[in-house]
Design an enzyme around this catalytic site. Structure first.
Site, PDB file in Angstrom:
ATOM      1  N   ASP A  68       5.588  -9.889   6.191  1.00 39.81           N
ATOM      2  CA  ASP A  68       4.600 -10.839   5.676  1.00 39.81           C
ATOM      3  C   ASP A  68       5.038 -11.495   4.372  1.00 39.81           C
ATOM      4  OD1 ASP A  68       3.029 -10.199   7.793  1.00 39.81           O
ATOM      5  OD2 ASP A  68       1.678  -8.887   6.680  1.00 39.81           O
TER       6      ASP A  68
ATOM      7  N   ASP B  49       0.824  -1.215   0.000  1.00 41.22           N
ATOM      8  CA  ASP B  49       0.000   0.000   0.000  1.00 41.22           C
ATOM      9  C   ASP B  49       0.855   1.260   0.000  1.00 41.22           C
ATOM     10  OD1 ASP B  49      -2.413  -1.246  -0.117  1.00 41.22           O
ATOM     11  OD2 ASP B  49      -2.886  -1.020   2.014  1.00 41.22           O
TER      12      ASP B  49
ATOM     13  N   THR C 243       8.201  -5.596   4.309  1.00 38.64           N
ATOM     14  CA  THR C 243       7.140  -6.272   5.063  1.00 38.64           C
ATOM     15  C   THR C 243       7.573  -7.662   5.481  1.00 38.64           C
ATOM     16  OG1 THR C 243       4.986  -7.337   5.002  1.00 38.64           O
ATOM     17  CG2 THR C 243       5.953  -6.892   2.894  1.00 38.64           C
TER      18      THR C 243
END
Lengths: 553, 553
Positions: free
Chosen positions: B205, B176, B203
């Site tokens: 993730d 994002d 990130t």
């Protein structure tokens, strides 16, 4: 099984022995010290251990080994909860035993003390041992919680040992296991079994400690692992600046783990169970103590922080202890059924209100519902509250929240309080042992064999001067009876090794006490990072802050 | 602040740059590649990014630096959740910038993107930067979750940049944040602001990944930290032989973290959210899948094991997603008050039964009460269920227990099933970066400055060939628009970087799929241990299994 790069690499690590044990088994001789006495209740302990009481402390030194070189068959048992380094005790014992005589044998009893009773075992080989060097866990032979304490068990143990021609047993365990090791040693001596028993001090809790045992093994690695995680969380808290983290750490009866983690990481709050008991603190007082830090930090613009909660702390809160007692009585026998049949929590709540004393109900009433229900809905097979299942980190954050809401209503607090919870315990019990634990454990095992070879019985393998480099460590043995006193256990007077709680006058706690007011309101976080096995010695070989402070360093 | 020995030692670490960046800023030149196109929706993306679309991919190589040596003032922002290595992006950027021209300045905006809007900042100095080299956390300038996406914000950002004479902004963030970086870059270009925007892929993730970005930074360190802990717990499980551990790991939308941890530690079970969605699995099917492993292991005498549960998995279960939707509708607006006023859980339960469809009530009915209550009692400010608060590790262990009880009643299962629960997330986001992340991040930052110096705008700092030694890494830049497509977000078509979910046809998942049947019933645990920063390269410098498998190694 696929091995990790670290595991392959750790196989190559050569644990460091104390200087005096570095010249080979044939160059180790005994220096006897003074005869010993138990720390208390001398007459009683003496009468209970007529054959093993009052023996001399011994140390090893460089010199001609004049022990008999007869073939030795030794059994070894891992007892109780896992602690990093257990595998190294076994490999140190094995290496010493094989270097004394290639014919010597090491037998591992499987699944803890029950393996001895059930005669389940393996015979160690080089190939087998080599898979476990410098690794964590107790999976080399497994562990278990069976206690060796009855005459019947001792008799079977003797038969099993005789059937294997075992002449010595090494028991690796905590205070209870070593107490039982002393009783077994006395039994063997009284029966002229010619079987020796040697103990090794294990527990991540750090509560097997006294003037002879500077620390139990596993404490170093476990607390370093928890401190790594707590430090990482502190850094996260300080980066995100929006959460309080309430972190429960293992330690049911003593708070050594919590205290060591606090010394390593400098959190805002760390509760110490022994202090809670000493000061007879109520839940409300503890909550206020924490809320003061949250409040003052909020005033300074910091709505984040870290609090360490020792696992067993609620059991040290007098009013909570009383509440638990009353609940246990309230639900004893058939009353539990009556309670269980009440259809809704409201009905149950009324039953509880009627059944508890006014004081205990007040304590109960103030608990968060989650904990109220945990107290009543999860009980052990005897119908007792399972205190270990109480999520005390959630209990305290809820109580603190209540306090803060009260303050907010009065205009005394204007901050935000978002909490995240953690529990660290199982993460640290089977980590690869730190260099310190790898060295210490290997030395304990090696040393245990020396005690066996020299014919000692009822001794604890003792390695001291541990805050210094391994070269300067001192190896020897101490009669286990020296550490004993009489305590009331389950309505009986029993000879036991005294459990070491955190000494509120000791240097580690004093250091903490001197600094915690600053830590509570400022951000003094320290980030230890992951345990390192290579690299600079000041990163890799240091032991705990607790030990350093106790040794005046 | 007291520094740990590791922190002091890590300050001395010299991160490794890609070979082509090792000759100093003056010896780096640009090689332009092909013009790029977005991965999909080319016309739409092109129309939205008329000034920054279709630019060329570039790589750096050794050669004469012919960029202007004008004074550069660069701003940097950390955006979103912490990831290990963020400090190194900043220090790499700083070092390149200062080595190009001592007059250059790096300004850090505080507390995330909001720092730019509110003009809160610091100017970096050597002394300040040196305190953060090779350390974890984002505390160097803090981070935040404010999104830069409105024209109004862009206007303020432009004013703030102008007021500092800033000519480039580096945004360190996830998909994002980098999408927004591209939009900001286009805004600056359209307005002829002469301010460049460069993104860096962050990130833990691992879901910011595509044919250009081999991995986002932080994923390596975070998964190694979780794998350390999972491996320790596996070893504990295999030593105590009496517990199943259900371990939830971070990863709301993608299961890269869970999958990487599984590849590192070889647990008995690892759920992959993407597979659950693909196969449209029900909760009952998942529970049966896990119960099969528990059952078969019990048959083989092993009443212990380890299961990894990705944080977001329940949101991928179609029937559960539907249940959540219905609950959100059931409690929308004033109906929430009606519900809240019902006095007992029984009353509430009846309300729920009446309000849900038959199918959803069936799903609801089978949930453990703890989760049922979590669904209704904790809702976000909009009245919606807070899915992230659902303790899915407890949900699945309870469902598995039910399955096992059914099997026991039919005589199909004779084992014991005691479960312990864990959640690992915050423990890994701020660890000291692994050598890989320290090197990769420093390179990303250094490289970001090169992109700035050569005047690129709307580019992502790109370092590739990451499964090879750093010497062979390839540094360059890629227009962010190349990674974009149009997706429906909150009822609007938006140009966004495509989030990378686990590819069920990719090599990492395929490897897992090929081995998991064996892992499920045998004990194939692997123990990675703590991250090592020193010592043998095969222990210290390896990146993830995911990357190695993706690269065919």
């Amino acid at each position: 099984m696929k091995l990790s790069p670290l595991q392959i690499s750790r196989y190559q690590y050569n644990p460091k022995l104390p200087g005096m044990l570095r010249h080979g088994v044939s160059e180790i001789c005994v220096k006897e010290g003074e005869a010993t006495q138990s720390v208390a209740d001398q007459e009683k302990i003496k009468s209970l251990f007529p054959n093993t009481y009052g023996k001399k402390e011994i140390t090893f030194q460089k010199g001609h080994n004049n022990a008999s070189s007869k073939k030795q068959i030794v059994g070894v048992i891992l007892s109780g909860g896992q602690a990093p380094g257990g595998h190294n005790v076994v490999s140190g014992l094995y290496d010493a035993l094989k270097s004394a005589n290639k014919e010597n044998e090491l037998i591992g009893f499987l699944g803890g003390p029950s393996g001895l009773i059930e005669d389940k075992y393996i015979v160690f080989t080089d190939e087998y041992i080599d898979q476990y060097r410098n690794t964590g866990g107790f999976d080399i032979i497994g562990s278990g919680r069976t206690k060796l304490e009855t005459q019947e068990q001792f008799k079977i143990a003797e038969q099993v040992c005789k059937s294997h021609n075992i002449n010595a047993i090494v028991i690796i365990g905590g205070d209870d296991s070593n107490t039982n090791a002393a009783v077994l040693a006395e039994y063997f001596a009284a029966n002229n079994s010619n079987i020796q028993v040697i103990g090794c001090p294990k527990t991540i809790d750090g509560d097997l400690k006294n003037e002879d045992i500077e620390c139990s093994f596993g404490f170093d690695t476990a607390t370093k692992t928890y401190s790594e995680l707590i430090g990482n969380i502190e850094r996260d808290a300080n980066s995100a600046k929006k959460y309080w983290h309430f972190i429960k750490v293992m330690g049911r009866s003593a708070s050594h783990v919590a205290l060591e983690c606090a010394l390593e990481t400098q959190p805002n709050i760390c509760l110490i169970s022994e202090e809670v008991a000493e000061k007879k603190m109520s839940l409300s007082e503890i909550a206020d103590y924490i809320a003061d830090s949250v409040n003052e930090r909020a005033n300074r613009g910091m709505n984040f922080g870290v609090a360490i909660i020792p696992e067993g702390v609620v059991e040290f809160v007098p009013e909570f202890k009383k509440l638990i007692q009353e609940i246990n009585e309230l639900l004893a026998g058939s009353k539990a059924n009556e309670f269980n049949e009440l259809p809704t929590w409201n009905d149950k709540y009324q039953f509880i209100e009627k059944g508890l004393s006014e004081q205990s109900f007040k304590v109960f009433e103030a608990l968060p519902q989650l904990v109220q229900q945990q107290l009543f809905l999860e009980r052990d097979p005897h119908g007792n509250v399972q205190v270990s299942l109480i999520e005390s980190e959630k209990l305290f954050s809820a109580l603190v929240k209540d306090k803060l809401m009260e303050r907010k209503a009065k205009g005394l607090y204007k901050g935000k309080f978002s909490v995240l919870h953690h529990f660290f315990g199982y993460e640290g019990r089977c980590a690869f042992p730190s260099n310190f634990d790898a060295d210490y454990c290997y030395s304990l095992g090696y040393n245990a064999f020396m005690l066996i070879q020299y014919g000692y019985n009822g001794y604890l393998s003792k390695v001291s001067n541990l805050s210094k480099p391994a070269e300067e460590w001192v190896a020897g043995g101490m009669p286990i009876t020296k550490m004993m006193n009489i305590e009331r256990r389950h309505g009986e007077d029993k000879p036991v090794i005294r459990k070491a709680l955190v000494d509120l006058n000791g240097k580690p706690f004093k250091y903490f006490e001197e600094h915690r007011q600053i830590w509570a309101v400022e951000t003094s976080f320290t980030f230890p990072g992951a345990i390192q096995y290579y690299g600079p010695s000041e990163v890799c070989d240091l032991t705990t802050r607790t030990l350093a402070l106790e040794k005046g360093e």
